[in-house]
Write an enzyme that holds these catalytic residues in place. Structure first.
Site, PDB file in Angstrom:
ATOM      1  N   ARG A  52       1.333  -1.574  -0.430  1.00  0.00           N
ATOM      2  CA  ARG A  52      -0.138  -0.188  -0.240  1.00  0.00           C
ATOM      3  C   ARG A  52       0.541   0.796   0.096  1.00  0.00           C
ATOM      4  O   ARG A  52       0.657   2.420   0.078  1.00  0.00           O
ATOM      5  CB  ARG A  52      -1.147  -0.139   0.945  1.00  0.00           C
ATOM      6  N   ARG A 100      10.942  26.390  -0.727  1.00  0.00           N
ATOM      7  CA  ARG A 100       9.419  25.807  -0.761  1.00  0.00           C
ATOM      8  C   ARG A 100       8.729  26.693  -1.838  1.00  0.00           C
ATOM      9  O   ARG A 100       8.914  27.523  -2.389  1.00  0.00           O
ATOM     10  CB  ARG A 100       8.174  27.149   0.425  1.00  0.00           C
ATOM     11  N   HIS A 102       5.361  25.334  -4.576  1.00  0.00           N
ATOM     12  CA  HIS A 102       4.026  24.044  -4.602  1.00  0.00           C
ATOM     13  C   HIS A 102       4.982  22.771  -5.570  1.00  0.00           C
ATOM     14  O   HIS A 102       4.423  21.481  -5.460  1.00  0.00           O
ATOM     15  CB  HIS A 102       2.616  24.240  -5.003  1.00  0.00           C
ATOM     16  N   GLU A 179     -16.169   5.594   6.348  1.00  0.00           N
ATOM     17  CA  GLU A 179     -14.884   5.537   7.554  1.00  0.00           C
ATOM     18  C   GLU A 179     -15.056   5.892   7.956  1.00  0.00           C
ATOM     19  O   GLU A 179     -15.570   7.632   8.458  1.00  0.00           O
ATOM     20  CB  GLU A 179     -13.655   5.127   6.246  1.00  0.00           C
ATOM     21  N   LEU A 203     -10.091   4.861   2.354  1.00  0.00           N
ATOM     22  CA  LEU A 203      -8.234   4.048   2.455  1.00  0.00           C
ATOM     23  C   LEU A 203      -8.924   2.426   2.740  1.00  0.00           C
ATOM     24  O   LEU A 203     -10.052   2.095   3.517  1.00  0.00           O
ATOM     25  CB  LEU A 203      -8.015   4.489   3.901  1.00  0.00           C
TER      26      LEU A 203
END
Ligand code: PDD
Length: 279
Positions: A52, A100, A102, A179, A203
């Site tokens: 995963r 920094r 994006h 969930e 998930l």
């Protein structure tokens, strides 16, 4: 016994593990993670967690610095160094340190962090009596299948639950239960076990898969179909699944009892089968 940190290939005492301020995990939540635990010192479902982790990384175009065999060794070594009876292993991979901006940096190597701490079991009282939950609108993004470190909606939801004296917050999107903030949700009605299907809204929990397989082995009809909030309210039984909660009965929703207000029969049976499956 000690808490262990791991940073880019090196183990150290946890308090010595430090991340630069410009790590993109810190500044953008640009990374993915896993939480796994041991039973009798052996990492549980390690292959499923590592698979995963790779899927999550791939989904966000994040290059993985290690292959599965290396991860496996690092996890086992961390557990050995920690020396806890049972360990909780946190793994995080971010897009690394860069000024920094994006968009992805041209050159940055991913940051890998692991922490290995003692796994504290949930209180036996909670296990026996079950827990209360609250309901929250699911305001998360459209790719909840990626185990991203962007957890602000989950953090807010869990905090709200805690303030309400509840254990977990259950997310509802378009009237359907997705969930929990840290768990998957299973609903029993008329002997049928229902839970939201795999896909971009939840998930795909490792524990979820184990529990669904156990239920099928017991001859229980499983429906991987989203349940409405109304169906949740009228359920015979509800329980949560997850690495930290294992199988945990939900007996109150927003203060109102679910079913008899006590952990249900199928919840009990699956918990027993789950325990037995751990060897
Ligand atoms: N959370 N859904 C969400 C949103 C989760 O964060 C988790 C686990 C699960 C259950 O997945 P699994 O059975 O693979 O643990 C479902 C971990 C424990 C956490 O964030 O701490």
């Amino acid at each position: 016994m000690s808490d262990i940190g791991f940073l880019n290939g090196r183990f150290m005492p946890l308090e010595q593990a430090m991340i630069p301020v410009e790590d993109r995990g810190f500044q953008f939540g640009d990374g993915v993670y896993e939480v796994l635990r041991t039973y009798r010192g052996v990492p549980y479902q390690l292959e499923a967690h590592l698979a995963r982790l790779e899927r999550s990384a791939q989904a966000i175009g994040l290059s993985m610095p290690y292959r599965v065999p290396e991860w496996r060794e690092f996890v086992k070594e961390g557990i050995r160094l920690g020396g806890h009876d049972e360990s909780k292993v946190y793994i995080q991979v971010t897009r690394g340190v860069a000024p920094r901006d994006h968009a992805f940096p041209a050159a940055a190597s991913s940051t890998v962090v692991m922490t290995i701490r003692a796994m504290k079991p949930l209180s036996q009282v909670l296990r026996e009596t079950g827990v209360g939950v609250i309901m929250m609108e699911d305001l998360r993004w459209g790719r909840c299948d990626i185990k991203s470190v962007n957890l602000l909606p989950n953090v807010m939801a869990k905090q709200r639950a805690q303030e309400a004296g509840a254990f977990e917050a259950i997310f509802v999107r378009d009237g359907l239960v997705t969930e929990g903030a840290v768990s998957n949700v299973m609903v029993v009605r008329g002997g049928v076990l229902a839970t939201a299907p795999e896909g971009e809204r939840i998930l795909s929990g490792v524990t979820r898969s184990v529990v669904l397989a156990l239920a099928r082995q017991e001859g229980v009809t499983v429906q991987e179909q989203a349940v409405s909030l109304e169906e949740l309210r009228r359920a015979d039984e509800v329980f949560l699944t997850g690495t930290t909660v294992e199988i945990l009965a939900v007996v109150r929703l927003g203060g109102a009892p679910i079913g008899t207000g006590r952990p249900g029969e199928l919840t009990g049976l699956l918990s027993a089968r789950f325990r037995a499956s751990l060897g």
